[in-house]
Design a protein around this motif. Sequence first.
Motif, short mmCIF file in Angstrom:
data_model
loop_
_atom_site.label_atom_id
_atom_site.label_comp_id
_atom_site.label_asym_id
_atom_site.label_seq_id
_atom_site.Cartn_x
_atom_site.Cartn_y
_atom_site.Cartn_z
N GLY A 165 -9.14 13.24 15.04
CA GLY A 165 -8.69 12.34 16.09
C GLY A 165 -8.94 10.87 15.81
N SER A 166 -9.63 10.56 14.75
CA SER A 166 -9.91 9.16 14.43
C SER A 166 -8.69 8.51 13.79
CB SER A 166 -11.12 9.04 13.50
OG SER A 166 -10.84 9.64 12.24
N LEU A 167 -8.64 7.19 13.85
CA LEU A 167 -7.59 6.42 13.20
C LEU A 167 -8.22 5.67 12.03
CD1 LEU A 167 -5.77 5.11 16.38
CD2 LEU A 167 -4.83 6.71 14.71
N GLN A 168 -7.79 6.00 10.83
CA GLN A 168 -8.41 5.44 9.63
C GLN A 168 -7.41 4.59 8.86
OE1 GLN A 168 -10.16 8.63 7.36
NE2 GLN A 168 -11.59 9.19 8.97
N PRO A 169 -7.86 3.44 8.34
CA PRO A 169 -6.94 2.53 7.65
C PRO A 169 -6.50 3.07 6.29
CG PRO A 169 -9.19 1.72 7.53
CD PRO A 169 -9.22 2.89 8.45
N ASP A 170 -5.30 2.69 5.89
CA ASP A 170 -4.74 3.08 4.60
C ASP A 170 -5.34 2.20 3.50
OD1 ASP A 170 -2.91 3.02 2.26
OD2 ASP A 170 -1.71 4.39 3.47
N GLU A 171 -6.08 2.82 2.60
CA GLU A 171 -6.76 2.06 1.55
C GLU A 171 -5.78 1.42 0.58
OE1 GLU A 171 -9.16 4.70 -0.82
OE2 GLU A 171 -7.87 6.39 -0.35
N ALA A 172 -4.67 2.12 0.27
CA ALA A 172 -3.71 1.59 -0.69
C ALA A 172 -3.00 0.36 -0.13
CB ALA A 172 -2.70 2.67 -1.07
N TRP A 173 -2.71 0.35 1.18
CA TRP A 173 -2.04 -0.79 1.79
C TRP A 173 -2.95 -2.02 1.80
CZ3 TRP A 173 2.47 -2.56 2.41
CH2 TRP A 173 2.83 -3.46 3.42
N VAL A 174 -4.21 -1.81 2.07
CA VAL A 174 -5.17 -2.91 2.05
C VAL A 174 -5.23 -3.53 0.66
CG1 VAL A 174 -7.62 -3.53 2.28
CG2 VAL A 174 -6.56 -1.97 3.93
N ALA A 175 -5.34 -2.69 -0.37
CA ALA A 175 -5.43 -3.18 -1.74
C ALA A 175 -4.14 -3.90 -2.15
CB ALA A 175 -5.71 -2.01 -2.69
N TYR A 176 -3.02 -3.38 -1.71
CA TYR A 176 -1.74 -3.99 -2.06
C TYR A 176 -1.62 -5.40 -1.46
CZ TYR A 176 3.30 -4.88 -1.96
OH TYR A 176 4.54 -5.45 -2.09
N LEU A 177 -2.00 -5.56 -0.21
CA LEU A 177 -1.87 -6.87 0.44
C LEU A 177 -2.90 -7.87 -0.07
CD1 LEU A 177 -1.07 -5.98 4.16
CD2 LEU A 177 0.50 -6.51 2.30
N ASP A 178 -4.00 -7.39 -0.60
CA ASP A 178 -5.01 -8.29 -1.15
C ASP A 178 -4.48 -9.07 -2.35
OD1 ASP A 178 -7.10 -7.93 0.61
OD2 ASP A 178 -8.05 -6.33 -0.55
N GLN A 179 -3.51 -8.51 -3.06
CA GLN A 179 -3.00 -9.11 -4.28
C GLN A 179 -2.29 -10.43 -3.97
OE1 GLN A 179 -0.65 -6.28 -6.57
NE2 GLN A 179 -1.90 -4.58 -5.84
N GLY A 180 -2.81 -11.50 -4.52
CA GLY A 180 -2.17 -12.81 -4.39
C GLY A 180 -2.34 -13.49 -3.04
N TRP A 181 -3.16 -12.91 -2.15
CA TRP A 181 -3.34 -13.48 -0.81
C TRP A 181 -4.58 -14.34 -0.77
CZ3 TRP A 181 -1.54 -15.03 3.58
CH2 TRP A 181 -2.28 -15.05 4.75
N ASP A 182 -4.40 -15.64 -0.52
CA ASP A 182 -5.51 -16.59 -0.41
C ASP A 182 -5.59 -17.05 1.03
OD1 ASP A 182 -7.36 -18.64 -0.55
OD2 ASP A 182 -6.59 -19.44 -2.45
#
Length: 294
Positions: A165-182
């Motif tokens: 029943g918990s809502l857990q964040p998508d690890e791959a999406w987090v890593a993808y958006l981290d790329q090039g984001w300042d």
Amino acid sequence: LQTLCLLSRAVCYGRSVSGWCTAYYLQQTDHCQTYVSMYTPFPTSARTTFQRLHHCRLAPPGAARQAPLAMATVQKALHACPKPRFMLVSDLDHTMVQNEDLTHEKLQLFNRLWSINFSGDCLLVFSTGRSPNLFCQLWDEAPLLTPNVLICSVGTEIFYRTADGSLQPDEAWVAYLDQGWDKAAVQALVGQVPQLAPQAASEQRRHKLSYHLQRSTPEADEAVLEGLRQSLAAAGLAAKVIYSGGVDVDVLAQGAGKGKALEFLLKELKEVGAYPPDGVQVNGDSGNDIELFQ
């Protein structure tokens, strides 16, 4: 109530102290059976996850750090529906939820339709501009179903409903958006635009910065937004500007957005052999929903 159900199909709505509770009953040949429990208050495990996200993002320097949040992959969202035939993706405010209607009559009707005819072999996805914090507030106000997938913060955060029943964040999406984001550099540049005032601290997310536009004429407003886009590009910052509701301005990591998050989700489903063969329906009403239709 059981006697009534024996005579005809009955629907029961109610609001308890802790939240909305709705149940549907279907007529049976010799007894009344609860068909489905439509809604329960926001799961404690999910709310705790969101509270921790809020704390970890906004805690002051030197504050005690909590253990890392459990992360998830798309397979977690398929525990109840491993081979979905159809996927419904909907914005919340003024789309799934008619905010002015305190009875939530249309939402209740949708809940009944979905739970009886679709929930067993289809995926329900909420895609909202709200942060997890504001989503929790809406959950307390309206009898929302629990989605299989929750996309928050204008497509910068994806959560999967797991078996517990918990809502857990998508690890791959987090890593993808981290790329090039300042984020710091983007925040500093946007801070130089006097027509943009930062929204509440809870709305400043890892891959999203949110502002209110001090409105003028449509031409002047568009000039402010276009000038911001050009300044970001000239500075070599990978960011995109989303304008919605006539006042909200979100600056996101370049790869983010409701449409991009949906593309990512569909790609993940395809890779695990769970792409819905009957298609995907998207619903939205404002500027940050445009990507869903592109």
